[in-house]
Design an enzyme around this catalytic site. Structure first.
Site, PDB file in Angstrom:
ATOM      1  N   LYS A   1      -6.491   3.732   8.751  1.00 50.28           N
ATOM      2  CA  LYS A   1      -5.523   4.696   8.218  1.00 50.28           C
ATOM      3  C   LYS A   1      -6.067   6.128   8.288  1.00 50.28           C
ATOM      4  O   LYS A   1      -5.326   7.059   8.595  1.00 50.28           O
ATOM      5  CB  LYS A   1      -5.193   4.335   6.770  1.00 50.28           C
ATOM      6  CG  LYS A   1      -4.305   3.099   6.658  1.00 50.28           C
ATOM      7  CD  LYS A   1      -4.123   2.722   5.197  1.00 50.28           C
ATOM      8  CE  LYS A   1      -3.218   1.507   5.069  1.00 50.28           C
ATOM      9  NZ  LYS A   1      -3.212   0.990   3.698  1.00 50.28           N
TER      10      LYS A   1
ATOM     11  N   SER B   1       0.803  -1.226   0.000  1.00 51.19           N
ATOM     12  CA  SER B   1       0.000   0.000   0.000  1.00 51.19           C
ATOM     13  C   SER B   1       0.836   1.276   0.000  1.00 51.19           C
ATOM     14  O   SER B   1       0.301   2.364  -0.131  1.00 51.19           O
ATOM     15  CB  SER B   1      -0.971  -0.012   1.183  1.00 51.19           C
ATOM     16  OG  SER B   1      -0.285   0.240   2.372  1.00 51.19           O
TER      17      SER B   1
END
Ligand code: ADP
Length: 788
Positions: free
Chosen positions: A732, A689
């Site tokens: 996140k 990611s």
């Protein structure tokens, strides 16, 4: 006595008895006149005496031995009063013994033993009972008869026909002999009766004997009736045990050990075990009782029985199924967590409608300190059940779950059984922490054992290696917890219903701190609300600068530290009330631990902010790129995992391939070494990611265009510059929000994940959804030479 027959003896036969007779020493018994009885003769010398008798006129003198164990008795070992008998029948048996039936004729007093070998021979005189007269003898006879009858009714050792037999005898001496032979007292007593020549005296002796006998029978009967009272099952074993107990009681010797066994037995009886286990426990107790005290097995067996008994075989808590009350409990204990609470209330509702329903196994997934354990505790409280918790972290051995066989020294049951013991009820809320951290090695796979525990089809007969008997876990409500979902073996994951705990926003943390953590810590430290006020801004500072976490564990710890210090001051009587302001924090908690705000103070070249997803929640992640003259080598540092390294290489290849479009001379890459570093260096990082972040930092470094410091991003990159979706968006975003980021770049396909975000977080952030790399650069990069 069964073989005895009484006959009439005519005086004629007595007169023929010679004075010198072969002597047969007998053990154990005495034969009276008028009695016919078979004898077995094994001793060589005795056989010779018998043969001598048979070769003469069949008369033999029987004399009892004083010491029955003496195999070759000499005259001094024999009594001197015996019985003359006539041998009626003789039979040689194959094993060399001889069976002879004798008829007692009269008492004989030995005058002298005249021969020792090859068999004993004695000179004796026949004694005939005189005929006593008077009322006294009749009274004695009646009394003896009465007592005999009494004895007969007390016990069943004497055959009932004997009464008829005895009643027919009217000679006092003979009556005494006959009754004695029926009552069968000790050898000494029998011999005493034989040696008593006066019938009246003989009867008196017998009466004394019968009194003792009656008393004995009385005791026996008492024991018997005690046994009967305690006798519920007709099992033979049970009967015998009760009998033994009664005998021990009667003798006053029920020692401690017996009492201990008895206690164990009662515990087994009252434990409510299933039939098979109950039988087995009793059997084991039996074995234990028979073991010698010093045997090492004793402790092993004892411990085992204790374990068996400590299992909640039939005790359960009544479920409280009042939904409103349950909701209250959950709300009183925890702030927020609406999804979790809702799921639990649904569970309760279904149980209420269908109490037999096998509950689902809930799996709480989330970073530490988000309340997984404490909500588990609340569920137990709301349901009115016990709560137990075990940790599975680091377990590699199946035996830890399922126990070790008892053949191993120091073997113990596994954690499930230990947990059930702690619970003490069949239906606790059973929490298993860190199910994502179980390992697997040569000692067996713990997850296989867990599968059995968590499978509603199988867990009604969970088998622990130590316990050996099946344990019913079907009423247990299992809850597992994990920090991450991925490491949980998929077979296990399929069994569970996952409930995610994403972590708290700053706002939520403030609420939790004010409403729960501060009051709780005040109470634990014995402080009253007036002793300590922690100002709103102070809490915010603690959240921002002293903790960086998804949960509230460290926050709680810091608050505890403040309480501790204040408590000390209050206890010392220095001051009564404190108000902690942000400027005091340094004194209470030391230097700030985290920089609050953006990763970078300035917009920098070659430095981009990514978003990571760690077990402790989402966080920002800085990526640094440095370029040096060289030969086009790539260096990666910061403990990057394989996938992340590949991601970095892909980013580099993308940049090279796009050099022209980015306005970079193609040969730049050939003459430059690239170093990519991702701090903090000691924390391992992995996953795809960070792809677009790596590419952005690299392109910034090469093009010298600074990266906007307010921007953070996440997304996987392909060689052709496509941006692919990634996981952990919610965590996140919370991490980014915590860190003070304002602008987020996300893959287009992750747009849908934002729905799960708390509204105020969503509103505080500006999102850019992208599908290709150029768009990322457009948002993230400033024009060259615009470093602030
Ligand atoms: P976990 O099991 O997820 O690691 P804990 O259950 O140990 O976390 O929670 C840590 C502390 O935070 C506990 O004291 C708990 O009571 C508190 N806590 C966590 N979430 C909440 C909440 N939503 N409301 C109130 N207290 C909370």
């Amino acid at each position: 006595m069964g073989d005895q027959v009484e006959l009439l003896i005519n005086d004629e036969r007595l007169r023929q008895v010679p004075e010198i007779l072969p002597v047969l020493p007998i053990r154990d018994t005495v034969i009276y006149p008028y009695i016919i009885q078979p004898l077995c003769i094994g001793r060589e010398k005795s056989r010779r005496a018998l043969e001598a008798a048979m070769s003469r006129d069949r008369y033999l003198l029987l004399v009892a031995q004083r010491d029955t164990t003496n195999d070759d008795p000499m005259p001094e070992d024999l009594y001197t009063v015996g019985t003359v008998v006539e041998c009626l029948q003789m039979l040689r048996l194959p094993d060399d013994t001889v069976r002879v039936t004798v008829e007692g004729l009269a008492r004989m007093q030995v005058r002298k033993f005249i021969q020792l070998d090859p068999h004993l021979e004695a000179d004796g005189v026949v004694l005939i009972d005189e005929e006593p007269e008077g009322k006294e003898i009749h009274a004695l006879m009646r009394s003896a008869l009465g007592l005999f009858e009494h004895c007969l009714h007390l016990g069943n050792r004497i055959p009932i026909e004997s009464l008829e037999h005895v009643r027919q005898v009217d000679e006092p001496g003979r009556l005494a002999d006959l009754i004695t032979s029926y009552v069968n007292p000790t050898l000494e007593e029998k011999q005493a009766i034989l040696a008593c020549f006066n019938p009246a005296e003989r009867l008196e002796k017998l009466i004394a004997l019968l009194h003792t006998e009656a008393e004995m029978l009385e005791i026996e009967r008492r024991i018997h009736s005690k046994v009967k009272k305690g006798l519920e099952s007709s099992q033979k074993e049970f009967y015998l045990r009760e009998r033994m107990k009664a005998i021990q009681e009667e003798l006053g010797e029920r020692d401690e050990r017996a009492a201990e066994f008895e206690e164990l037995r009662q515990k087994i009886e009252s434990a409510g075990m299933p039939e098979a286990i109950h039988t087995r426990a009793l059997k084991d107790l039996d074995r234990l009782e028979r073991m010698p005290l010093a045997s090492p097995e004793v402790t092993v067996m004892r411990t085992y029985l204790d374990w068996l008994l400590s299992m909640p075989w039939s005790v359960r808590s009544e479920d409280l199924l009042n939904l409103d009350a349950a909701e209250d409990v959950l709300n009183v204990d925890h702030y927020g967590l609406p999804k979790v609470k809702e799921r639990i209330l649904e569970y309760l509702a279904v149980r209420r409608l269908n109490p037999k329903m096998r509950g689902p196994i809930l799996c709480f997934v989330g970073p530490p300190g988000v309340g997984k354990t404490s909500i588990g505790r609340s569920i137990a409280r709301a349901l009115g059940r016990e709560f137990v918790r075990i940790s599975l972290g680091g377990i590699r051995d199946e035996g830890e779950i399922r126990g070790h066989r008892r053949t191993y020294v120091g073997a113990l049951p596994g954690r499930i059984v230990q947990g059930m013991k702690t619970a003490g009820k069949r239906n606790p809320v059973f929490m298993m922490d860190e199910i994502d951290k179980i390992g697997q090695d040569f000692r067996g796979d713990p997850s296989a054992a867990l599968l059995e525990v968590l499978d509603p089809e199988q867990n009604n007969a969970f088998s622990d290696h130590y316990l050996e008997v099946p344990l019913d876990l079907s009423e247990v409500m299992f809850i597992t917890t994990a920090n991450l979902l991925d490491p949980i073996p998929s077979a296990l994951r399929d069994r569970m219903e996952v409930i995610e705990f994403p972590g708290y926003t700053e706002d939520e943390k403030m609420h939790i701190a004010r409403l729960f953590l501060v009051p709780k810590q005040l109470k634990e430290h014995g402080l009253a609300a007036k002793n300590l006020t922690i100002a709103h801004e102070t809490l915010l500072e603690i959240i921002r600068r002293y903790t960086r976490e998804a949960g509230v564990r460290n926050l709680e710890r810091e608050i505890a530290t403040i309480c501790r210090k204040v408590a000390r001051q209050v206890a010392a009587g220095n001051r009564k009330s404190f108000t902690v302001k942000p400027q005091h924090l340094h004194a209470f908690l030391g230097v700030e631990r985290f920089r609050y705000g953006l990763a970078e103070e300035r917009d920098e070249v070659g430095m981009a902010t990514g978003l990571g997803w760690t077990p402790t929640g989402g966080d920002i992640l800085a990526v640094e790129v440095s370029l040096m003259p060289g030969k086009g080598q790539l260096q990666l540092t910061g403990q990057l995992g394989d996938v992340m390294q590949e991601s970095a290489k892909t980013a580099v290849s993308y940049a090279r391939a796009r050099a022209a479009a980015l306005g970079i001379p193609a040969e730049r890459f050939a003459e430059t070494d690239i170093h990519i570093h991702v701090p903090a260096g000691q924390i391992p990082k992995d996953g795809p990611s960070a792809g677009i972040t790596l590419a952005t930092a690299l392109i910034s470094a090469i093009t010298k265009r600074p990266v906007r410091r307010t921007v953070a991003m996440t997304g996987e990159i392909t060689l052709r510059g496509h941006v692919l979706p990634v996981g952990g968006i919610k965590e996140k975003m919370l991490g980014a929000h915590r860190a003070g980021v304002t602008t987020i770049i996300l893959p287009e396909e992750n747009r849908k994940d934002l729905e799960e975000l708390p509204i105020h977080v969503r509103e505080a952030l500006i999102f850019h959804f992208v599908d290709r790399m150029p768009k990322v650069l457009e948002v993230a990069l400033l024009p060259a030479n615009s470093e602030s």
